[in-house]
Design a protein around this motif. Structure first.
Motif, PDB file in Angstrom:
ATOM      1  N   ARG A 123      12.238  22.279 -31.249  1.00 43.48           N
ATOM      2  CA  ARG A 123      10.820  22.425 -31.581  1.00 43.48           C
ATOM      3  C   ARG A 123      10.551  23.658 -32.441  1.00 43.48           C
ATOM      4  O   ARG A 123       9.753  23.606 -33.373  1.00 43.48           O
ATOM      5  CB  ARG A 123       9.991  22.521 -30.307  1.00 43.48           C
ATOM      6  N   GLY A 124      11.218  24.770 -32.120  1.00 43.74           N
ATOM      7  CA  GLY A 124      10.930  26.032 -32.801  1.00 43.74           C
ATOM      8  C   GLY A 124      11.713  26.258 -34.070  1.00 43.74           C
ATOM      9  O   GLY A 124      11.283  26.999 -34.948  1.00 43.74           O
ATOM     10  N   GLY A 125      12.892  25.681 -34.155  1.00 38.79           N
ATOM     11  CA  GLY A 125      13.710  25.810 -35.354  1.00 38.79           C
ATOM     12  C   GLY A 125      14.553  27.070 -35.445  1.00 38.79           C
ATOM     13  O   GLY A 125      15.417  27.162 -36.303  1.00 38.79           O
ATOM     14  N   THR A 126      14.288  28.039 -34.570  1.00 39.09           N
ATOM     15  CA  THR A 126      15.098  29.265 -34.544  1.00 39.09           C
ATOM     16  C   THR A 126      15.303  29.692 -33.098  1.00 39.09           C
ATOM     17  O   THR A 126      14.536  29.296 -32.211  1.00 39.09           O
ATOM     18  CB  THR A 126      14.421  30.434 -35.296  1.00 39.09           C
ATOM     19  N   LEU A 127      16.328  30.517 -32.901  1.00 43.48           N
ATOM     20  CA  LEU A 127      16.555  31.049 -31.551  1.00 43.48           C
ATOM     21  C   LEU A 127      15.398  31.953 -31.143  1.00 43.48           C
ATOM     22  O   LEU A 127      14.979  31.940 -29.981  1.00 43.48           O
ATOM     23  CB  LEU A 127      17.871  31.815 -31.493  1.00 43.48           C
ATOM     24  N   ALA A 128      14.864  32.714 -32.101  1.00 49.30           N
ATOM     25  CA  ALA A 128      13.758  33.624 -31.789  1.00 49.30           C
ATOM     26  C   ALA A 128      12.513  32.855 -31.346  1.00 49.30           C
ATOM     27  O   ALA A 128      11.847  33.237 -30.379  1.00 49.30           O
ATOM     28  CB  ALA A 128      13.443  34.504 -32.991  1.00 49.30           C
ATOM     29  N   ALA A 129      12.191  31.786 -32.050  1.00 51.00           N
ATOM     30  CA  ALA A 129      11.016  30.984 -31.676  1.00 51.00           C
ATOM     31  C   ALA A 129      11.225  30.323 -30.325  1.00 51.00           C
ATOM     32  O   ALA A 129      10.308  30.281 -29.498  1.00 51.00           O
ATOM     33  CB  ALA A 129      10.732  29.932 -32.748  1.00 51.00           C
ATOM     34  N   ALA A 130      12.431  29.807 -30.095  1.00 54.38           N
ATOM     35  CA  ALA A 130      12.735  29.191 -28.804  1.00 54.38           C
ATOM     36  C   ALA A 130      12.639  30.214 -27.680  1.00 54.38           C
ATOM     37  O   ALA A 130      12.063  29.936 -26.624  1.00 54.38           O
ATOM     38  CB  ALA A 130      14.127  28.567 -28.841  1.00 54.38           C
ATOM     39  N   ALA A 131      13.184  31.390 -27.932  1.00 59.95           N
ATOM     40  CA  ALA A 131      13.152  32.444 -26.911  1.00 59.95           C
ATOM     41  C   ALA A 131      11.724  32.860 -26.600  1.00 59.95           C
ATOM     42  O   ALA A 131      11.366  33.067 -25.434  1.00 59.95           O
ATOM     43  CB  ALA A 131      13.966  33.642 -27.378  1.00 59.95           C
ATOM     44  N   ALA A 132      10.900  32.977 -27.622  1.00 62.45           N
ATOM     45  CA  ALA A 132       9.502  33.355 -27.401  1.00 62.45           C
ATOM     46  C   ALA A 132       8.786  32.306 -26.555  1.00 62.45           C
ATOM     47  O   ALA A 132       8.025  32.655 -25.648  1.00 62.45           O
ATOM     48  CB  ALA A 132       8.792  33.543 -28.736  1.00 62.45           C
ATOM     49  N   SER A 133       9.042  31.031 -26.829  1.00 64.68           N
ATOM     50  CA  SER A 133       8.370  29.979 -26.063  1.00 64.68           C
ATOM     51  C   SER A 133       8.851  29.935 -24.621  1.00 64.68           C
ATOM     52  O   SER A 133       8.089  29.570 -23.723  1.00 64.68           O
ATOM     53  CB  SER A 133       8.553  28.618 -26.729  1.00 64.68           C
ATOM     54  N   LEU A 134      10.108  30.306 -24.402  1.00 65.78           N
ATOM     55  CA  LEU A 134      10.681  30.307 -23.051  1.00 65.78           C
ATOM     56  C   LEU A 134      10.525  31.655 -22.352  1.00 65.78           C
ATOM     57  O   LEU A 134      10.851  31.782 -21.169  1.00 65.78           O
ATOM     58  CB  LEU A 134      12.166  29.942 -23.112  1.00 65.78           C
ATOM     59  N   ARG A 135      10.092  32.666 -23.123  1.00 67.96           N
ATOM     60  CA  ARG A 135       9.929  34.033 -22.621  1.00 67.96           C
ATOM     61  C   ARG A 135      11.248  34.617 -22.103  1.00 67.96           C
ATOM     62  O   ARG A 135      11.324  35.182 -21.007  1.00 67.96           O
ATOM     63  CB  ARG A 135       8.849  34.086 -21.555  1.00 67.96           C
ATOM     64  N   ILE A 136      12.290  34.424 -22.911  1.00 66.90           N
ATOM     65  CA  ILE A 136      13.609  34.976 -22.607  1.00 66.90           C
ATOM     66  C   ILE A 136      14.171  35.583 -23.893  1.00 66.90           C
ATOM     67  O   ILE A 136      13.561  35.507 -24.951  1.00 66.90           O
ATOM     68  CB  ILE A 136      14.573  33.915 -22.031  1.00 66.90           C
ATOM     69  N   ASN A 137      15.372  36.137 -23.802  1.00 60.06           N
ATOM     70  CA  ASN A 137      16.037  36.784 -24.918  1.00 60.06           C
ATOM     71  C   ASN A 137      16.674  35.735 -25.837  1.00 60.06           C
ATOM     72  O   ASN A 137      17.265  34.774 -25.351  1.00 60.06           O
ATOM     73  CB  ASN A 137      17.113  37.716 -24.342  1.00 60.06           C
ATOM     74  N   PRO A 138      16.588  35.908 -27.176  1.00 62.97           N
ATOM     75  CA  PRO A 138      17.231  34.962 -28.089  1.00 62.97           C
ATOM     76  C   PRO A 138      18.736  34.824 -27.853  1.00 62.97           C
ATOM     77  O   PRO A 138      19.299  33.747 -28.047  1.00 62.97           O
ATOM     78  CB  PRO A 138      16.959  35.553 -29.475  1.00 62.97           C
ATOM     79  N   THR A 139      19.381  35.895 -27.431  1.00 56.16           N
ATOM     80  CA  THR A 139      20.818  35.826 -27.144  1.00 56.16           C
ATOM     81  C   THR A 139      21.093  34.841 -26.017  1.00 56.16           C
ATOM     82  O   THR A 139      22.075  34.082 -26.059  1.00 56.16           O
ATOM     83  CB  THR A 139      21.364  37.219 -26.788  1.00 56.16           C
ATOM     84  N   THR A 140      20.236  34.819 -25.026  1.00 61.37           N
ATOM     85  CA  THR A 140      20.394  33.881 -23.914  1.00 61.37           C
ATOM     86  C   THR A 140      20.255  32.452 -24.407  1.00 61.37           C
ATOM     87  O   THR A 140      21.025  31.569 -24.014  1.00 61.37           O
ATOM     88  CB  THR A 140      19.360  34.172 -22.805  1.00 61.37           C
ATOM     89  N   VAL A 141      19.289  32.210 -25.268  1.00 61.37           N
ATOM     90  CA  VAL A 141      19.106  30.859 -25.825  1.00 61.37           C
ATOM     91  C   VAL A 141      20.373  30.449 -26.572  1.00 61.37           C
ATOM     92  O   VAL A 141      20.864  29.324 -26.406  1.00 61.37           O
ATOM     93  CB  VAL A 141      17.880  30.789 -26.753  1.00 61.37           C
TER      94      VAL A 141
END
Length: 64
Positions: free
Chosen positions: A15-33
């Protein structure tokens, strides 16, 4: 074995297209994603996203 929570990360990246966008939506760290996505791809034995300069785009396997 497939970890069903990894599907949440997969969907957020799709949905987000980037790890950063995914992390923001999940409220976690992009590295974890990134780690969870790599674990999911290892588990299913194929790449689910093509990595591009613009972000993550679903591969044919990811769309399936």
């Amino acid at each position: 074995m497939l970890d069903w929570s990894d599907l949440q990360h997969f969907l957020a990246v799709a949905r987000g297209g980037t790890l950063a966008a995914a992390a923001a939506s999940l409220r976690i760290n992009p590295t974890t994603v990134g780690r969870r996505l790599a674990a999911l791809e290892d588990g299913v034995g194929t790449r689910l996203f093509d990595r591009t300069p613009e972000g993550y785009v679903l591969s044919a396997a990811g769309r399936d």
